[in-house]
Enzyme design. Sequence first.
Site, PDB file in Angstrom:
ATOM      1  N   GLY A 135       0.814  -1.211   0.000  1.00  0.00           N
ATOM      2  CA  GLY A 135       0.000   0.000   0.000  1.00  0.00           C
ATOM      3  C   GLY A 135       0.844   1.256   0.000  1.00  0.00           C
TER       4      GLY A 135
ATOM      5  CG  ASP B 258      -5.919  10.879   8.542  1.00  0.00           C
ATOM      6  OD1 ASP B 258      -6.849  11.370   7.875  1.00  0.00           O
ATOM      7  OD2 ASP B 258      -4.912  10.372   8.034  1.00  0.00           O
TER       8      ASP B 258
END
Length: 444
Positions: free
Chosen positions: A23, A140
């Site tokens: 990722g 976040d």
Amino acid sequence: MELLSRKTEPVGDGSFEKLKLVGSGGFGRVYKARHKDWCFDVAIKILHDGVNMSLCDEAYHMDKGSCNFVVVLHGTYQGCPPGVTSPQQGLVMEFMARGSVQSLLEHLSGPPQWPLVCRLAHQVALGMNFLHSQTIMHQDLKPSNVLLNDDLNARLADFGLSRVSTSALNSNREKSVMIGGSYKYMPPEAFEVSYKPVRAFDIYSYGILLWSIITGKEPYPSADYDLVNLKIPQGDRPCCKGIDLMREREGLKELVDLMERCWDGSPSKRPPFKGCLEVTENVFSKHENGIHDAVGQVLTRLNSPTSNQSNTSVASSVLLQTPEQSKPNDTVDNGPLTQTERSSTQDCVRISTRTMSNTDKAKFVDKNRAKLIKDATMVMAMIEELGDMVHPETYSLIDAKPTSHEQMRALYQTALRSGGEAVKAAFYDALKNHQRDLVLRLGD
């Protein structure tokens, strides 16, 4: 820092095998690796150049916030992962085999079974409540930062923004990180230049996250930062069409009420996470006996090579909408496929056994440009696989784009345009590695 005295010395490349990029995001890259002595898989997070100073901060917050609902930090890393020539620093963390809530919703093309929805809502609230009790603000919170283990239990991750929890977002780099990572989950007050984050920030994000889990959709899929910046302070929120059609699900009304209280425009009216837990615990308790079957059903679908063939959703049309626009009799804006649509989708999703030439792969990339710009995800991870085919300046330009849509558009305008057939063929291979279901749906 206290963490470094409690954890082991940095772990080097000699301790790992089978390092593989899995990722890439605004802060850096994530690799999967097997630790030779520990004999289990770990995730290694490497930050991009220029943000190394946040590494110790993130490690500190992860360590301080350690609990059953936060990804476990095993230690620190120092070495050169595959394809990198200069020494890198990183974090060695628990490897979450089932990805994130975002990838789960994408694979299922919608929400999971209701008992799992209720458990995810509760576990995220448990994790956030613990962080706030430790005076940590996440800042976040979004589906891609809620990771899932083998049994689809939720763990909070990515504490990269926690380091600015007590200061205004007044540097250009901090603003770009926030905008690139989470602007759709930012509360209206956070768009003000002088805003200083408080706990109400996370609670608002949790409200938007609840909407995503309940509906299985991405909020404002076609809205860029400027539009969200304009509309959210005016009271717009994710579209609630279709939620009323699920009222037979016990506990839905309570979760929707909680969701709307969490995203209230006034920070003082948002409930603390301890108050959220009173709701989520009660709702989950009503469905706890069904969680085993629900998880089993979802895992069966995830493990099926054709899991998306009969459940591919039509193009999402969720728009910014004021709370007053949501009516009880609204129809689902992106509901289940009709039989005709399902048959048509299945006709387009047949596994190809032929070997494609580079020319065929390039034609596929050209032909499906609009659909790939709209539907491709993990764009930076795919670009990583292109290696030297993408110039470092081009890589930085694409990485700076705030959404996957804009990253794909920039990729088409740069490397895919100038690199010719070879680059397009290599991108096709990377796309097939990361989003095979999308390739099949587009008619490989």
